[in-house]
Design an enzyme around this catalytic site. Structure first.
Site, short mmCIF file in Angstrom:
data_model
loop_
_atom_site.label_atom_id
_atom_site.label_comp_id
_atom_site.label_asym_id
_atom_site.label_seq_id
_atom_site.Cartn_x
_atom_site.Cartn_y
_atom_site.Cartn_z
N VAL A 13 0.85 -1.14 -0.03
CA VAL A 13 0.01 0.26 -0.05
C VAL A 13 0.97 1.19 0.10
O VAL A 13 0.70 2.14 -0.75
CB VAL A 13 -0.82 -0.01 1.21
CG1 VAL A 13 -1.58 1.32 1.24
CG2 VAL A 13 -1.84 -1.00 1.28
N CYS A 261 -6.41 -8.42 2.81
CA CYS A 261 -7.75 -7.83 2.95
C CYS A 261 -8.77 -8.90 3.28
O CYS A 261 -9.50 -8.91 4.44
CB CYS A 261 -8.27 -7.23 1.50
SG CYS A 261 -7.25 -5.85 1.11
N ARG A 333 0.66 -13.33 1.74
CA ARG A 333 0.23 -13.09 2.91
C ARG A 333 -1.03 -14.04 3.03
O ARG A 333 -1.96 -14.01 2.21
CB ARG A 333 -0.12 -11.85 3.25
CG ARG A 333 1.20 -10.91 3.55
CD ARG A 333 0.90 -9.43 3.47
NE ARG A 333 0.34 -8.93 2.29
CZ ARG A 333 -0.35 -7.66 2.06
NH1 ARG A 333 -0.36 -6.70 2.93
NH2 ARG A 333 -1.02 -7.42 0.97
#
Length: 420
Positions: A13, A261, A333
């Site tokens: 990000v 997410c 991840r």
């Protein structure tokens, strides 16, 4: 005068944001506590797929970007953006990274500056946690002495159409002046901004976006399991349903959900609802349960496929294609591939994996990393396609494999190729 922008966190990000700001002329400080990351960035080597090393080297050579581990380099900032991880630990949100970033920013806070949170969290994090923390450290009040806002990240790694710059950016502020500052900053680096009435609305919108995906993926994953039991090709059913021009959005089954997410963000929302209202968010809990079942389901299907070929998983040699959670990225991840590999090794299988995108190898004892060759494919009792990277030589795989279990429906089914 050029504004100094500090971006705390240089991951999937923070780095795209830092690069975009530097390319627009801002003086950008990319702060991270990971020495490996900072050293790589300092020599122009990108570890984020959406940012090329060429783009990184260009802003370094122009003196517009400085990666650092030194908090003193944050002094004198005009805009600070916090883009740090927000994991779940034992079912509880871990906001320690936001709090640590708040300390580094708060110690350098001065009147008139702007602080923006991008990290995903539950509604209330900006105003109830970050704002008071900054005030406690600096004595300055958000909305009176400095500007504070929330702008949720919408990074989709590997998406060739929607980049950081082209994806509409939600913006919010704790007051009108904060909103104006946050909006002006993002308008200077992205194509479109979308105003939200408050940070709470923006925070809820972010977790809603990912909860929507999480729930719908769980729906088609459960549907795939039931359809297989009923002897129906779920992929053909999805193709037919997708012809409806309204009221239907296509989601596809897979080996599970990964990245930061989907496995995490909906749980932030359910945790907040349960804590604030003493009510369970039942749909989120069920979706999480269903999606977490998929790695085990993949292993069961693969085991059955081997059984039909008079081969036990216990002494099978399995070639896994893809460890990343998503095609054409190196992000492992929460990747379902890791759970699948671990279960296969625990069952006694010999597991070898091919994934050129993954640079940080997972710590799984017994996993062997290898290259995709005819010899590797021919030696495998089964090829398990988990992540459908576009750079894989699928013709070689189809030609040489004895049995393929395809978790992504990337290959045409046949007597040797079985889809999830």
């Amino acid at each position: 005068m050029t504004s100094k922008v500090v971006v705390v966190g240089q991951g999937y990000v923070g780095l795209p944001l830092a690069v975009a700001a530097a390319e627009r002329g801002y003086e950008v400080i990319g702060y991270d506590t990971d020495e490996f990351r900072v050293k790589k960035l300092a020599v122009g080597e990108s570890y984020v797929g959406d940012i090329t090393s060429e783009r990184l080297s260009a802003i370094l050579s122009r003196g517009k970007y400085q990666p650092t581990m030194a908090t003193n380099d944050l002094d004198g900032f005009d805009i600070a953006v916090i883009a740090v991880p927000t994991p779940m630990i034992d079912g509880v949100p871990d906001l320690s990274f936001i709090e640590s970033a708040g300390v580094a920013i708060g110690e350098r806070l001065r009147p008139g500056v702007t602080v923006i949170l991008e990290s995903t969290s539950f509604p209330g994090t900006t105003e109830d946690l970050l704002g008071p923390q900054l005030t406690k450290i600096s004595g300055l009040v958000p909305g009176e002495d400095f500007h504070l806002g929330y702008s949720p990240e919408r990074i989709d790694p590997g998406n060739p159409t929607w980049s950081f710059e082209t994806t509409p950016k939600v913006v919010s502020g704790v007051d009108a002046a904060s909103m104006e500052k946050v909006t002006a900053f993002y308008e200077s680096i992205v194509d479109e901004v979308v105003p939200a009435d408050s940070p709470r609305v923006a925070e809820l919108a972010k977790v809603l976006e990912n909860t929507f995906r999480h729930v719908n993926i769980a729906l088609v994953n459960e549907l795939a399991m039931h359809a297989e039991g009923l002897g129906i090709d779920v992929w053909k059913a999805l193709d037919v349903a997708a012809t409806k021009p309204f009221g239907f959005m296509r989601f596809t089954p897979g080996p599970g959900v990964g990245g930061h997410c989907l496995p995490v963000d909906p749980l932030y929302l359910s945790w907040k609802v349960e804590r604030a209202l003493s009510k369970p968010f039942r749909l989120v809990a069920l979706a999480d349960e269903l999606n977490n079942q998929m790695p085990e389901y993949v292993v069961r299907r693969l085991t059955r496929g081997l059984d039909r070929r008079r081969q036990t998983v216990t002494d099978a040699r399995i070639l896994v294609l893809g460890l990343a959670y998503k095609a054409d990225t190196g992000d492992i991840r929460e990747s379902p591939a890791l759970g699948i590999v671990s279960r296969l090794i625990e069952a006694g299988a010999s597991v070898r994996a091919v994934d050129h995108h993954v640079t940080e190898s997972p710590d799984i004892k017994g996993l062997v990393h290898t290259e995709l060759t005819t010899e590797e494919v021919e030696a495998a009792d089964a090829v398990l396609l988990v992540t459908d990277h576009s750079d894989v030589d699928y013709d070689l795989v189809v030609k040489s494999a004895r049995y393929i279990f395809d978790c992504r429906h990337h290959l045409a089914p046949s007597d040797r190729i079985e889809s999830l």
